[in-house]
Design a protein around this motif. Structure first.
Motif, PDB file in Angstrom:
ATOM      1  N   ILE A   6       0.843  -1.192  -0.269  1.00  0.00           N
ATOM      2  CA  ILE A   6       0.035   0.245   0.078  1.00  0.00           C
ATOM      3  C   ILE A   6       0.727   1.288  -0.011  1.00  0.00           C
ATOM      4  O   ILE A   6       1.955   1.057   0.546  1.00  0.00           O
ATOM      5  N   TYR A   7       0.397   1.734  -1.410  1.00  0.00           N
ATOM      6  CA  TYR A   7       1.313   3.340  -0.678  1.00  0.00           C
ATOM      7  C   TYR A   7       0.225   4.645  -1.108  1.00  0.00           C
ATOM      8  O   TYR A   7      -0.790   4.395  -1.533  1.00  0.00           O
ATOM      9  N   LYS A   8       0.445   5.402   0.333  1.00  0.00           N
ATOM     10  CA  LYS A   8      -0.508   6.822   0.305  1.00  0.00           C
ATOM     11  C   LYS A   8       0.035   8.085   0.188  1.00  0.00           C
ATOM     12  O   LYS A   8       1.882   7.697   0.516  1.00  0.00           O
ATOM     13  N   ARG A   9      -0.149   8.897  -0.538  1.00  0.00           N
ATOM     14  CA  ARG A   9       0.694  10.153  -0.059  1.00  0.00           C
ATOM     15  C   ARG A   9       0.219  11.141  -0.529  1.00  0.00           C
ATOM     16  O   ARG A   9      -1.452  11.762  -0.286  1.00  0.00           O
ATOM     17  N   VAL A  10       0.443  12.040   0.717  1.00  0.00           N
ATOM     18  CA  VAL A  10      -0.206  13.938   0.823  1.00  0.00           C
ATOM     19  C   VAL A  10       0.871  14.748  -0.024  1.00  0.00           C
ATOM     20  O   VAL A  10       1.716  14.437   0.563  1.00  0.00           O
ATOM     21  N   SER A  11       0.544  15.873  -0.417  1.00  0.00           N
ATOM     22  CA  SER A  11       0.960  16.917  -0.374  1.00  0.00           C
ATOM     23  C   SER A  11       1.862  17.740  -0.205  1.00  0.00           C
ATOM     24  O   SER A  11       2.766  18.548  -0.783  1.00  0.00           O
ATOM     25  N   GLY A  19      -3.239  14.303   9.245  1.00  0.00           N
ATOM     26  CA  GLY A  19      -3.901  13.305   8.736  1.00  0.00           C
ATOM     27  C   GLY A  19      -4.592  13.825   7.961  1.00  0.00           C
ATOM     28  O   GLY A  19      -5.154  12.900   6.779  1.00  0.00           O
ATOM     29  N   LEU A  20      -5.422  15.310   7.524  1.00  0.00           N
ATOM     30  CA  LEU A  20      -5.926  15.456   5.849  1.00  0.00           C
ATOM     31  C   LEU A  20      -5.176  15.014   4.448  1.00  0.00           C
ATOM     32  O   LEU A  20      -4.161  14.387   4.222  1.00  0.00           O
ATOM     33  N   GLY A  21      -6.588  14.184   4.337  1.00  0.00           N
ATOM     34  CA  GLY A  21      -5.999  13.099   3.145  1.00  0.00           C
ATOM     35  C   GLY A  21      -5.903  12.258   2.872  1.00  0.00           C
ATOM     36  O   GLY A  21      -6.069  10.899   2.731  1.00  0.00           O
ATOM     37  N   LEU A  22      -5.229  11.248   4.367  1.00  0.00           N
ATOM     38  CA  LEU A  22      -5.012  10.261   4.765  1.00  0.00           C
ATOM     39  C   LEU A  22      -5.611   9.673   5.472  1.00  0.00           C
ATOM     40  O   LEU A  22      -6.510   7.963   4.468  1.00  0.00           O
ATOM     41  N   ALA A  23      -6.745   9.547   5.955  1.00  0.00           N
ATOM     42  CA  ALA A  23      -7.829   9.360   6.190  1.00  0.00           C
ATOM     43  C   ALA A  23      -9.191   8.628   5.288  1.00  0.00           C
ATOM     44  O   ALA A  23      -9.419   7.952   5.001  1.00  0.00           O
ATOM     45  N   ALA A  24      -9.148   9.607   4.153  1.00  0.00           N
ATOM     46  CA  ALA A  24      -9.630   9.182   2.615  1.00  0.00           C
ATOM     47  C   ALA A  24      -9.467   8.496   1.988  1.00  0.00           C
ATOM     48  O   ALA A  24      -9.453   7.264   1.764  1.00  0.00           O
ATOM     49  N   GLN A  25      -8.213   8.577   1.740  1.00  0.00           N
ATOM     50  CA  GLN A  25      -7.000   7.758   1.240  1.00  0.00           C
ATOM     51  C   GLN A  25      -6.834   5.821   1.743  1.00  0.00           C
ATOM     52  O   GLN A  25      -7.543   4.753   1.491  1.00  0.00           O
ATOM     53  N   GLU A  26      -7.083   5.779   3.157  1.00  0.00           N
ATOM     54  CA  GLU A  26      -7.240   4.459   3.734  1.00  0.00           C
ATOM     55  C   GLU A  26      -8.752   4.483   3.640  1.00  0.00           C
ATOM     56  O   GLU A  26      -8.975   2.123   3.082  1.00  0.00           O
ATOM     57  N   ARG A  27      -9.962   4.737   3.916  1.00  0.00           N
ATOM     58  CA  ARG A  27     -11.077   4.935   3.467  1.00  0.00           C
ATOM     59  C   ARG A  27     -11.109   4.230   2.213  1.00  0.00           C
ATOM     60  O   ARG A  27     -11.497   2.784   2.658  1.00  0.00           O
ATOM     61  N   ASP A  28     -10.784   4.742   1.519  1.00  0.00           N
ATOM     62  CA  ASP A  28     -10.716   3.754   0.090  1.00  0.00           C
ATOM     63  C   ASP A  28     -10.072   2.339  -0.752  1.00  0.00           C
ATOM     64  O   ASP A  28     -10.620   1.930  -1.080  1.00  0.00           O
ATOM     65  N   ILE A  29      -8.596   2.751   0.237  1.00  0.00           N
ATOM     66  CA  ILE A  29      -7.792   1.091   0.065  1.00  0.00           C
ATOM     67  C   ILE A  29      -9.169  -0.037   1.093  1.00  0.00           C
ATOM     68  O   ILE A  29      -8.978  -1.077   0.807  1.00  0.00           O
ATOM     69  N   ASN A  30      -9.305   0.680   2.083  1.00  0.00           N
ATOM     70  CA  ASN A  30     -10.302  -0.866   3.194  1.00  0.00           C
ATOM     71  C   ASN A  30     -11.451  -1.184   2.497  1.00  0.00           C
ATOM     72  O   ASN A  30     -11.935  -1.918   2.595  1.00  0.00           O
ATOM     73  N   ILE A  31     -11.963  -0.127   1.647  1.00  0.00           N
ATOM     74  CA  ILE A  31     -13.174  -0.416   1.008  1.00  0.00           C
ATOM     75  C   ILE A  31     -12.976  -1.755  -0.555  1.00  0.00           C
ATOM     76  O   ILE A  31     -13.612  -2.604  -0.553  1.00  0.00           O
ATOM     77  N   PHE A  32     -11.487  -1.292  -1.179  1.00  0.00           N
ATOM     78  CA  PHE A  32     -11.132  -1.969  -1.948  1.00  0.00           C
ATOM     79  C   PHE A  32     -10.982  -3.436  -1.705  1.00  0.00           C
ATOM     80  O   PHE A  32     -11.292  -4.704  -2.476  1.00  0.00           O
ATOM     81  N   LEU A  33      -9.933  -3.521  -0.472  1.00  0.00           N
ATOM     82  CA  LEU A  33      -9.837  -4.518   0.219  1.00  0.00           C
ATOM     83  C   LEU A  33     -11.056  -5.537   0.600  1.00  0.00           C
ATOM     84  O   LEU A  33     -11.315  -6.831   0.413  1.00  0.00           O
ATOM     85  N   ASP A  34     -11.583  -4.713   1.019  1.00  0.00           N
ATOM     86  CA  ASP A  34     -13.464  -5.743   1.718  1.00  0.00           C
ATOM     87  C   ASP A  34     -14.114  -6.110   0.377  1.00  0.00           C
ATOM     88  O   ASP A  34     -14.801  -6.852   0.904  1.00  0.00           O
ATOM     89  N   ALA A  35     -14.130  -4.996   0.208  1.00  0.00           N
ATOM     90  CA  ALA A  35     -15.097  -5.791  -1.664  1.00  0.00           C
ATOM     91  C   ALA A  35     -14.770  -6.198  -2.699  1.00  0.00           C
ATOM     92  O   ALA A  35     -15.453  -6.800  -3.276  1.00  0.00           O
ATOM     93  N   TYR A  36     -13.662  -6.707  -3.541  1.00  0.00           N
ATOM     94  CA  TYR A  36     -12.867  -6.374  -4.620  1.00  0.00           C
ATOM     95  C   TYR A  36     -11.558  -7.434  -4.389  1.00  0.00           C
ATOM     96  O   TYR A  36     -11.210  -7.606  -5.722  1.00  0.00           O
ATOM     97  N   ALA A  37     -10.818  -6.692  -3.620  1.00  0.00           N
ATOM     98  CA  ALA A  37      -9.353  -8.242  -2.923  1.00  0.00           C
ATOM     99  C   ALA A  37     -10.199  -9.673  -3.221  1.00  0.00           C
ATOM    100  O   ALA A  37     -11.301 -10.648  -2.353  1.00  0.00           O
ATOM    101  N   GLU A  38      -9.027 -10.679  -4.254  1.00  0.00           N
ATOM    102  CA  GLU A  38      -9.252 -11.852  -3.830  1.00  0.00           C
ATOM    103  C   GLU A  38      -8.673 -12.173  -2.663  1.00  0.00           C
ATOM    104  O   GLU A  38      -7.938 -12.001  -2.072  1.00  0.00           O
TER     105      GLU A  38
END
Length: 221
Positions: A6-11, A19-38
């Motif tokens: 996993i790679y996250k970046r804030v500017s 933590g601005l921006g990081l929470a949103a990235q973590e949320r989207d990554i967790n959604i992917f892992l829960d719903a789409y990851a094999e």
């Protein structure tokens, strides 16, 4: 077993500290892992960078890519612009056969589709920049003062944007899971209304408002 790095970046350093921006990235990554990851899958490592998307020299990304190349794991990002805002940089990585990319916000996109998306996004940013410069030039030609008034407008717009973002975060727990399950904008609006959740102004939800909420949540990075 599918493996991810996993790679996250804030500017900015401020975003990194708050933590601005990081929470949103973590949320989207967790959604992917829960719903789409094999399943089963394994997260080998996580890296967070505080650096502009225009910079090519990023030590945390280099560490993440090193693991990806050695293990065959996929590099998992919340959004493609977290990798880079430069299409040339993205294209170079895509040409590397040892690097596999996975973008949480576009879970089914292949390398070709990601390349096209990166190119279109870069064109859009260039056009927005030119349009802004042209608008400022026209305003200056009309004698519009661009000093104090512009600062006041910027402060007002910033406050309105923050208020809108807070409203979006308020319903994120309902909107995002429904969207990840394939619900339409109209169906999400109906769910919010039937659940008694008002809009920021106390009204009923429409599909267009749900669309803006999703865009704000996805752009909070």
């Amino acid at each position: 077993m599918r493996q991810f790095v996993i790679y996250k970046r804030v500017s900015t350093a401020e975003q990194g500290r708050s933590g601005l921006g990081l929470a949103a990235q973590e949320r989207d990554i967790n959604i992917f892992l829960d719903a789409y990851a094999e399943e089963p899958f394994e997260v080998l490592a996580e890296f967070t960078e505080v650096e502009t998307g225009k910079a090519d020299d990023r030590p945390e990304l280099s560490k993440a890519l090193d693991i990806v190349r050695k293990t065959g794991a996929e590099l998992l990002l919340a959004k493609l612009d977290r990798l880079s805002r430069k299409v040339s940089f993205v294209a170079t990585l895509m040409d590397d056969k040892r690097v596999q990319l996975r973008v949480a916000a576009m879970p089914h996109a292949d390398k070709f589709q990601l390349h096209i998306y990166a190119a279109l996004a870069e064109q859009e940013r260039e056009f927005i920049s030119l349009r802004t410069k042209a608008a400022l030039g026209e305003a200056k030609a009309r004698g519009v003062r661009l000093g104090g008034e512009r600062d006041a407008t910027k402060a007002r717009n910033k406050a309105l944007k923050a208020q809108a973002q807070q409203g979006a975060e308020r319903v994120a727990g309902i909107v995002l899971p429904l969207r990840s399950q394939g619900a339409t904008l109209r169906e999400i609006a109906a769910t919010l209304n039937s659940s008694g959740v008002p809009t920021a102004r106390g009204g009923k939800w429409q599909a267009s408002q749900v669309k803006r909420v999703i865009e704000r949540l996805e752009g909070a990075s």
